[in-house]
Design a protein around this motif. Structure first.
Motif, PDB file in Angstrom:
ATOM      1  N   ALA A 298      32.874  40.193  43.247  1.00 49.46           N
ATOM      2  CA  ALA A 298      33.510  41.019  44.271  1.00 49.46           C
ATOM      3  C   ALA A 298      34.877  41.486  43.789  1.00 49.46           C
ATOM      4  CB  ALA A 298      33.642  40.252  45.585  1.00 49.46           C
ATOM      5  N   MET A 299      35.237  42.710  44.158  1.00 49.74           N
ATOM      6  CA  MET A 299      36.540  43.286  43.826  1.00 49.74           C
ATOM      7  C   MET A 299      36.997  44.156  44.987  1.00 49.74           C
ATOM      8  SD  MET A 299      36.090  44.424  39.800  1.00 49.74           S
ATOM      9  CE  MET A 299      34.724  45.557  40.103  1.00 49.74           C
ATOM     10  N   SER A 300      38.260  44.528  44.963  1.00 44.92           N
ATOM     11  CA  SER A 300      38.795  45.432  45.975  1.00 44.92           C
ATOM     12  C   SER A 300      38.896  46.840  45.397  1.00 44.92           C
ATOM     13  CB  SER A 300      40.175  44.955  46.432  1.00 44.92           C
ATOM     14  OG  SER A 300      40.709  45.837  47.404  1.00 44.92           O
ATOM     15  N   LEU A 301      38.324  47.822  46.080  1.00 47.83           N
ATOM     16  CA  LEU A 301      38.441  49.219  45.664  1.00 47.83           C
ATOM     17  C   LEU A 301      39.733  49.778  46.246  1.00 47.83           C
ATOM     18  CD1 LEU A 301      34.777  50.500  46.267  1.00 47.83           C
ATOM     19  CD2 LEU A 301      35.706  49.216  44.333  1.00 47.83           C
ATOM     20  N   CYS A 302      40.599  50.266  45.367  1.00 43.97           N
ATOM     21  CA  CYS A 302      41.930  50.681  45.824  1.00 43.97           C
ATOM     22  C   CYS A 302      42.274  52.121  45.448  1.00 43.97           C
ATOM     23  CB  CYS A 302      42.989  49.734  45.280  1.00 43.97           C
ATOM     24  SG  CYS A 302      43.042  49.596  43.473  1.00 43.97           S
ATOM     25  N   GLY A 303      41.303  52.887  44.965  1.00 44.00           N
ATOM     26  CA  GLY A 303      41.607  54.271  44.634  1.00 44.00           C
ATOM     27  C   GLY A 303      40.429  55.000  44.030  1.00 44.00           C
ATOM     28  N   ILE A 304      40.657  56.282  43.748  1.00 43.10           N
ATOM     29  CA  ILE A 304      39.642  57.144  43.132  1.00 43.10           C
ATOM     30  C   ILE A 304      40.299  57.901  41.989  1.00 43.10           C
ATOM     31  CG2 ILE A 304      38.093  59.118  43.474  1.00 43.10           C
ATOM     32  CD1 ILE A 304      37.884  58.314  46.424  1.00 43.10           C
ATOM     33  N   SER A 305      39.569  58.049  40.888  1.00 40.42           N
ATOM     34  CA  SER A 305      40.072  58.794  39.735  1.00 40.42           C
ATOM     35  C   SER A 305      38.923  59.594  39.133  1.00 40.42           C
ATOM     36  CB  SER A 305      40.644  57.834  38.686  1.00 40.42           C
ATOM     37  OG  SER A 305      39.609  57.004  38.171  1.00 40.42           O
ATOM     38  N   LYS A 312      33.689  61.018  38.474  1.00 37.42           N
ATOM     39  CA  LYS A 312      34.533  60.242  39.372  1.00 37.42           C
ATOM     40  C   LYS A 312      34.318  58.733  39.203  1.00 37.42           C
ATOM     41  CE  LYS A 312      35.286  63.693  42.986  1.00 37.42           C
ATOM     42  NZ  LYS A 312      36.758  63.687  42.941  1.00 37.42           N
ATOM     43  N   TYR A 313      35.411  57.990  39.427  1.00 40.55           N
ATOM     44  CA  TYR A 313      35.406  56.538  39.311  1.00 40.55           C
ATOM     45  C   TYR A 313      36.209  55.939  40.466  1.00 40.55           C
ATOM     46  CZ  TYR A 313      33.983  57.168  34.409  1.00 40.55           C
ATOM     47  OH  TYR A 313      33.313  57.514  33.266  1.00 40.55           O
ATOM     48  N   PHE A 314      35.763  54.777  40.925  1.00 42.24           N
ATOM     49  CA  PHE A 314      36.578  53.996  41.844  1.00 42.24           C
ATOM     50  C   PHE A 314      37.540  53.136  41.031  1.00 42.24           C
ATOM     51  CE2 PHE A 314      32.795  54.521  44.677  1.00 42.24           C
ATOM     52  CZ  PHE A 314      33.452  55.193  45.705  1.00 42.24           C
ATOM     53  N   ILE A 315      38.783  53.049  41.486  1.00 38.50           N
ATOM     54  CA  ILE A 315      39.750  52.143  40.870  1.00 38.50           C
ATOM     55  C   ILE A 315      39.584  50.789  41.555  1.00 38.50           C
ATOM     56  CG2 ILE A 315      42.172  51.726  40.334  1.00 38.50           C
ATOM     57  CD1 ILE A 315      42.654  54.732  40.783  1.00 38.50           C
ATOM     58  N   CYS A 316      39.344  49.748  40.771  1.00 38.52           N
ATOM     59  CA  CYS A 316      39.048  48.423  41.316  1.00 38.52           C
ATOM     60  C   CYS A 316      40.140  47.431  40.948  1.00 38.52           C
ATOM     61  CB  CYS A 316      37.716  47.898  40.772  1.00 38.52           C
ATOM     62  SG  CYS A 316      36.345  49.077  40.857  1.00 38.52           S
ATOM     63  N   LYS A 317      40.571  46.663  41.911  1.00 35.24           N
ATOM     64  CA  LYS A 317      41.508  45.568  41.660  1.00 35.24           C
ATOM     65  C   LYS A 317      40.696  44.289  41.485  1.00 35.24           C
ATOM     66  CE  LYS A 317      45.269  42.922  43.763  1.00 35.24           C
ATOM     67  NZ  LYS A 317      45.936  42.583  45.042  1.00 35.24           N
ATOM     68  N   ASN A 318      40.705  43.740  40.284  1.00 33.88           N
ATOM     69  CA  ASN A 318      39.940  42.539  39.998  1.00 33.88           C
ATOM     70  C   ASN A 318      40.816  41.291  40.191  1.00 33.88           C
ATOM     71  OD1 ASN A 318      37.731  41.041  39.281  1.00 33.88           O
ATOM     72  ND2 ASN A 318      37.582  41.797  37.193  1.00 33.88           N
ATOM     73  N   SER A 319      40.221  40.115  40.035  1.00 35.50           N
ATOM     74  CA  SER A 319      40.960  38.859  40.231  1.00 35.50           C
ATOM     75  C   SER A 319      40.829  37.961  39.000  1.00 35.50           C
ATOM     76  CB  SER A 319      40.435  38.122  41.474  1.00 35.50           C
ATOM     77  OG  SER A 319      39.025  37.951  41.411  1.00 35.50           O
ATOM     78  N   TRP A 320      40.882  38.586  37.828  1.00 32.28           N
ATOM     79  CA  TRP A 320      40.792  37.858  36.559  1.00 32.28           C
ATOM     80  C   TRP A 320      42.099  37.941  35.779  1.00 32.28           C
ATOM     81  CZ3 TRP A 320      35.393  39.996  34.625  1.00 32.28           C
ATOM     82  CH2 TRP A 320      34.392  39.473  35.447  1.00 32.28           C
ATOM     83  N   GLY A 321      43.196  38.097  36.455  1.00 35.04           N
ATOM     84  CA  GLY A 321      44.469  38.217  35.769  1.00 35.04           C
ATOM     85  C   GLY A 321      44.703  39.625  35.250  1.00 35.04           C
ATOM     86  N   THR A 322      45.619  39.755  34.313  1.00 30.50           N
ATOM     87  CA  THR A 322      46.044  41.071  33.823  1.00 30.50           C
ATOM     88  C   THR A 322      45.801  41.248  32.326  1.00 30.50           C
ATOM     89  OG1 THR A 322      48.292  40.234  33.497  1.00 30.50           O
ATOM     90  CG2 THR A 322      47.807  41.269  35.614  1.00 30.50           C
ATOM     91  N   SER A 323      44.791  40.579  31.795  1.00 30.56           N
ATOM     92  CA  SER A 323      44.612  40.551  30.339  1.00 30.56           C
ATOM     93  C   SER A 323      43.792  41.709  29.781  1.00 30.56           C
ATOM     94  CB  SER A 323      43.949  39.230  29.924  1.00 30.56           C
ATOM     95  OG  SER A 323      42.651  39.115  30.506  1.00 30.56           O
ATOM     96  N   ASN A 324      43.317  42.604  30.628  1.00 31.43           N
ATOM     97  CA  ASN A 324      42.483  43.684  30.092  1.00 31.43           C
ATOM     98  C   ASN A 324      43.305  44.951  29.849  1.00 31.43           C
ATOM     99  OD1 ASN A 324      42.810  44.812  32.652  1.00 31.43           O
ATOM    100  ND2 ASN A 324      40.698  45.486  32.791  1.00 31.43           N
ATOM    101  N   ARG A 325      42.620  46.004  29.469  1.00 26.69           N
ATOM    102  CA  ARG A 325      43.272  47.263  29.081  1.00 26.69           C
ATOM    103  C   ARG A 325      44.152  47.844  30.190  1.00 26.69           C
ATOM    104  NH1 ARG A 325      39.383  52.499  28.359  1.00 26.69           N
ATOM    105  NH2 ARG A 325      40.928  54.113  28.611  1.00 26.69           N
ATOM    106  N   PHE A 326      43.727  47.694  31.434  1.00 29.42           N
ATOM    107  CA  PHE A 326      44.460  48.297  32.556  1.00 29.42           C
ATOM    108  C   PHE A 326      45.212  47.260  33.386  1.00 29.42           C
ATOM    109  CE2 PHE A 326      40.954  51.385  31.774  1.00 29.42           C
ATOM    110  CZ  PHE A 326      41.749  52.459  31.393  1.00 29.42           C
ATOM    111  N   LYS A 327      45.578  46.158  32.746  1.00 30.45           N
ATOM    112  CA  LYS A 327      46.419  45.138  33.387  1.00 30.45           C
ATOM    113  C   LYS A 327      45.805  44.599  34.678  1.00 30.45           C
ATOM    114  CE  LYS A 327      49.406  45.867  30.152  1.00 30.45           C
ATOM    115  NZ  LYS A 327      49.493  44.906  29.014  1.00 30.45           N
TER     116      LYS A 327
END
Length: 350
Positions: A298-305, A312-327
């Motif tokens: 599960a993730m939170s959808l917080c935008g559209i790009s 089109k893509y949904f911007i998703c806020k994940n809960s695995w920290g900030t270690s990936n390409r998009f922090k």
């Protein structure tokens, strides 16, 4: 002699420049695409990205993140403690193990509607009012410790009240002492008072695939909704500045955490574009019933790009920290959403 050395240096320098140009021409387009791939169309405000660590409680983190973003949109900034919900879940599970005479397992898994059930039952704590002493606390290990405690107490027939007391003592020691009250913005709140001030159970509705998924609880109410309707609801909500909670399948190769993208293969994309709405709904049903689409995360959808091709893509806020390409953020294509969504939670407009 000097002329010969100069010619040799020129030749070496020229070779180096040519080699550099070749290497640059091979890597540059990828880097340019990587740096400028997504253009934001709309974006909700979000609280700091958290890390669920080794716990299986993404459904708690995602739902709380969604609530937080929507409270910010209402002009009320709040950051909620996920550790409090993990603790209350462990307490509930411990009671179950005890009453089964020590049998069964403690499960930290669930679906996003159950987060609101816990919210309604136990209230909430602000993030800074209740946090684990250790940011890297392994909740899976703690769950095993709680199970062993409940199992041993059941073997000794100590009674439910004694088991509860033992479990509270263990959780106070391993997570943090749980206070009766909290202070927030200069006022004192019980967990229930604070919870009611943040959200009501009826504020959200849960839409998606109405199936008896392994992590679904008996209290989880899901209104059956086809994938194309889910997409329109999520898109409309985000365009109105309202975050949406997403739950679905991340077992696909196209779900790439490190690169920050969730997308289908070119073959699947081509297939999806050729399907009618009716065929898409049938594929969605078939994929769930044959376990090609599973309830994983599960993730939170917080935008559209959109990308440079207009997809089109949904911007998703994940809960695995900030270690990936998009922090800590991810970009999920609309096509991936259509095929791999199990459930969404959106603000109830009724």
């Amino acid at each position: 002699m000097l002329e010969s050395k100069l010619q040799k240096q020129i030749i070496i320098s020229t070779c180096y420049l040519v080699l550099s140009a070749i290497l640059f021409s091979c890597s540059s387009p990828k880097q340019v695409e990587s740096d400028n791939y997504f253009i934001t169309e709309t974006r909700c405000h979000i609280t700091p990205i958290k890390d669920q660590g080794n716990s299986e409680t993404c459904w708690i983190y995602a739902m709380l993140s969604t609530i937080e973003s929507n409270r910010i949109a209402m002009g009320d900034s709040v950051n909620i403690s996920p550790v409090y919900f993990e603790r209350m879940l462990l307490q509930e599970e411990a009671e179950g193990v005890y009453m089964r005479k020590g049998g069964g397992e403690i499960s930290m898994r669930g679906m996003i509607p159950h987060c609101m059930t816990l919210f309604d039952k136990y209230g909430a704590f602000a993030y800074d009012s209740y946090r684990s002493r250790s940011e890297n606390k392994n909740m899976s290990v703690l769950a095993r410790e709680v199970k062993l405690l409940a199992k041993n107490d059941a073997a000794r027939c100590v009674g439910l009240d004694k088991m509860r007391s033992d479990a509270l003592e263990l959780l106070d020691r391993e997570i943090a002492f749980l206070p009766r009250f909290q202070f927030f913005c200069g006022s004192e709140y019980t967990p229930q008072q604070f919870g009611r001030s943040v959200v009501q159970p009826e504020d959200y509705e849960y839409l998606g695939a109405d199936y008896p998924f392994p992590d679904r609880r008996i209290t989880d109410v899901i209104r059956a909704t086809p994938p194309d309707s889910l997409l329109l609801i999520a898109q409309h909500s985000l365009e109105q500045g309202k975050a949406v909670c997403w739950e679905g399948d991340i077992s696909e190769e196209g779900f790439d955490w490190n690169n920050g993208v969730a997308d289908l293969s070119q073959k699947e994309l081509k297939k999806i574009k050729s399907l009618s709405a009716e065929d898409l709904r049938e594929k969605y049903r078939h994929d769930i019933e044959t376990f090609r689409t599973t309830d994983d995360h599960a993730m939170s959808l917080c935008g559209i790009s959109h990308d440079k091709h207009g997809r089109k893509y949904f911007i998703c806020k994940n809960s695995w920290g900030t270690s990936n390409r998009f922090k800590g953020l991810m970009f999920m294509s609309f096509e991936y959403f259509l095929c791999k969504t199990v459930l969404i939670a959106s603000l109830n407009t009724k």
